[in-house]
Design a protein around this motif. Sequence first.
Motif, PDB file in Angstrom:
ATOM      1  N   LEU A  11      43.836  47.907  36.534  1.00 57.40           N
ATOM      2  CA  LEU A  11      42.655  47.384  37.306  1.00 57.40           C
ATOM      3  C   LEU A  11      43.210  47.020  38.834  1.00 57.40           C
ATOM      4  O   LEU A  11      42.972  47.447  39.761  1.00 57.40           O
ATOM      5  CB  LEU A  11      41.708  46.743  36.709  1.00 57.40           C
ATOM      6  CG  LEU A  11      40.339  46.165  37.550  1.00 57.40           C
ATOM      7  CD1 LEU A  11      39.728  47.256  38.135  1.00 57.40           C
ATOM      8  CD2 LEU A  11      39.638  45.187  36.952  1.00 57.40           C
ATOM      9  N   HIS A  12      44.103  46.000  38.614  1.00 58.42           N
ATOM     10  CA  HIS A  12      44.793  45.407  39.501  1.00 58.42           C
ATOM     11  C   HIS A  12      45.895  46.506  40.427  1.00 58.42           C
ATOM     12  O   HIS A  12      45.549  46.292  41.794  1.00 58.42           O
ATOM     13  CB  HIS A  12      45.624  44.248  39.392  1.00 58.42           C
ATOM     14  CG  HIS A  12      44.937  43.113  38.767  1.00 58.42           C
ATOM     15  ND1 HIS A  12      45.292  41.858  38.249  1.00 58.42           N
ATOM     16  CD2 HIS A  12      43.397  42.988  38.910  1.00 58.42           C
ATOM     17  CE1 HIS A  12      44.423  41.114  37.762  1.00 58.42           C
ATOM     18  NE2 HIS A  12      43.024  41.405  38.175  1.00 58.42           N
ATOM     19  N   HIS A  13      46.372  47.214  39.874  1.00 65.14           N
ATOM     20  CA  HIS A  13      47.132  48.379  40.432  1.00 65.14           C
ATOM     21  C   HIS A  13      46.184  49.268  41.119  1.00 65.14           C
ATOM     22  O   HIS A  13      46.353  49.504  42.254  1.00 65.14           O
ATOM     23  CB  HIS A  13      47.979  49.196  39.595  1.00 65.14           C
ATOM     24  CG  HIS A  13      48.644  50.603  40.106  1.00 65.14           C
ATOM     25  ND1 HIS A  13      49.910  50.119  40.740  1.00 65.14           N
ATOM     26  CD2 HIS A  13      48.417  51.623  40.089  1.00 65.14           C
ATOM     27  CE1 HIS A  13      50.208  51.206  41.220  1.00 65.14           C
ATOM     28  NE2 HIS A  13      49.395  52.237  40.711  1.00 65.14           N
ATOM     29  N   TYR A  14      45.087  49.698  40.685  1.00 64.14           N
ATOM     30  CA  TYR A  14      43.993  50.355  41.398  1.00 64.14           C
ATOM     31  C   TYR A  14      43.466  49.787  42.621  1.00 64.14           C
ATOM     32  O   TYR A  14      43.552  50.470  43.577  1.00 64.14           O
ATOM     33  CB  TYR A  14      42.953  51.140  40.574  1.00 64.14           C
ATOM     34  CG  TYR A  14      41.655  51.512  41.298  1.00 64.14           C
ATOM     35  CD1 TYR A  14      41.809  52.687  42.035  1.00 64.14           C
ATOM     36  CD2 TYR A  14      40.874  51.041  41.349  1.00 64.14           C
ATOM     37  CE1 TYR A  14      40.959  53.236  42.364  1.00 64.14           C
ATOM     38  CE2 TYR A  14      39.619  51.033  41.962  1.00 64.14           C
ATOM     39  CZ  TYR A  14      39.549  52.474  42.467  1.00 64.14           C
ATOM     40  OH  TYR A  14      38.671  53.180  43.419  1.00 64.14           O
ATOM     41  N   LEU A  15      43.052  48.641  42.344  1.00 66.86           N
ATOM     42  CA  LEU A  15      42.462  47.718  43.467  1.00 66.86           C
ATOM     43  C   LEU A  15      43.555  47.781  44.640  1.00 66.86           C
ATOM     44  O   LEU A  15      43.067  47.685  45.896  1.00 66.86           O
ATOM     45  CB  LEU A  15      42.114  46.523  43.163  1.00 66.86           C
ATOM     46  CG  LEU A  15      40.851  46.470  41.981  1.00 66.86           C
ATOM     47  CD1 LEU A  15      40.382  45.225  41.439  1.00 66.86           C
ATOM     48  CD2 LEU A  15      39.680  47.094  42.835  1.00 66.86           C
ATOM     49  N   ARG A  18      43.622  50.895  46.457  1.00 74.71           N
ATOM     50  CA  ARG A  18      42.231  51.219  46.976  1.00 74.71           C
ATOM     51  C   ARG A  18      42.258  50.283  48.414  1.00 74.71           C
ATOM     52  O   ARG A  18      41.916  50.929  49.561  1.00 74.71           O
ATOM     53  CB  ARG A  18      41.102  50.862  46.261  1.00 74.71           C
ATOM     54  CG  ARG A  18      39.831  51.349  46.995  1.00 74.71           C
ATOM     55  CD  ARG A  18      38.634  50.955  46.223  1.00 74.71           C
ATOM     56  NE  ARG A  18      38.571  49.568  46.184  1.00 74.71           N
ATOM     57  CZ  ARG A  18      37.609  48.703  45.618  1.00 74.71           C
ATOM     58  NH1 ARG A  18      36.780  49.535  45.081  1.00 74.71           N
ATOM     59  NH2 ARG A  18      37.375  47.657  45.647  1.00 74.71           N
ATOM     60  N   ASN A  19      42.846  49.126  48.442  1.00 71.52           N
ATOM     61  CA  ASN A  19      42.750  48.186  49.594  1.00 71.52           C
ATOM     62  C   ASN A  19      44.055  48.887  50.616  1.00 71.52           C
ATOM     63  O   ASN A  19      43.672  48.799  51.825  1.00 71.52           O
ATOM     64  CB  ASN A  19      43.052  46.711  49.225  1.00 71.52           C
ATOM     65  CG  ASN A  19      42.211  46.232  48.502  1.00 71.52           C
ATOM     66  OD1 ASN A  19      40.584  46.548  48.723  1.00 71.52           O
ATOM     67  ND2 ASN A  19      42.172  45.283  47.874  1.00 71.52           N
ATOM     68  N   ARG A  20      45.094  49.490  50.185  1.00 75.44           N
ATOM     69  CA  ARG A  20      46.046  49.890  51.025  1.00 75.44           C
ATOM     70  C   ARG A  20      45.682  50.971  51.652  1.00 75.44           C
ATOM     71  O   ARG A  20      45.932  51.285  52.948  1.00 75.44           O
ATOM     72  CB  ARG A  20      47.114  50.177  50.188  1.00 75.44           C
ATOM     73  CG  ARG A  20      48.172  48.951  50.232  1.00 75.44           C
ATOM     74  CD  ARG A  20      49.615  49.483  49.494  1.00 75.44           C
ATOM     75  NE  ARG A  20      49.558  50.758  48.567  1.00 75.44           N
ATOM     76  CZ  ARG A  20      49.798  50.520  47.355  1.00 75.44           C
ATOM     77  NH1 ARG A  20      49.729  49.319  47.043  1.00 75.44           N
ATOM     78  NH2 ARG A  20      49.693  51.490  46.559  1.00 75.44           N
ATOM     79  N   ASN A  21      44.592  51.891  51.026  1.00 75.39           N
ATOM     80  CA  ASN A  21      44.266  53.272  51.607  1.00 75.39           C
ATOM     81  C   ASN A  21      42.774  53.315  51.873  1.00 75.39           C
ATOM     82  O   ASN A  21      42.125  54.237  52.053  1.00 75.39           O
ATOM     83  CB  ASN A  21      44.418  54.333  50.602  1.00 75.39           C
ATOM     84  CG  ASN A  21      45.811  54.486  50.057  1.00 75.39           C
ATOM     85  OD1 ASN A  21      46.501  54.803  50.951  1.00 75.39           O
ATOM     86  ND2 ASN A  21      46.278  53.928  48.853  1.00 75.39           N
TER      87      ASN A  21
END
Length: 53
Positions: A11-15, A18-21
């Motif tokens: 989840l943290h990796h995905y977030l 998502r914040n970078r992109n």
Amino acid sequence: MPAAVPQTRELHHYLRWRNRNARHLDVPAAQRRESARVRSEKCVRWGGRPLVA
């Protein structure tokens, strides 16, 4: 290791991804305005294409 730890990492990796992109908020708004402008030029309102008389 509890089962929630890998899930939390994913989840943290995905977030972070998502914040970078993240897209700038003006981009989707500008796209909506442009498509509305094109529709208005074609005289298309709610419900699709106008009926041919």
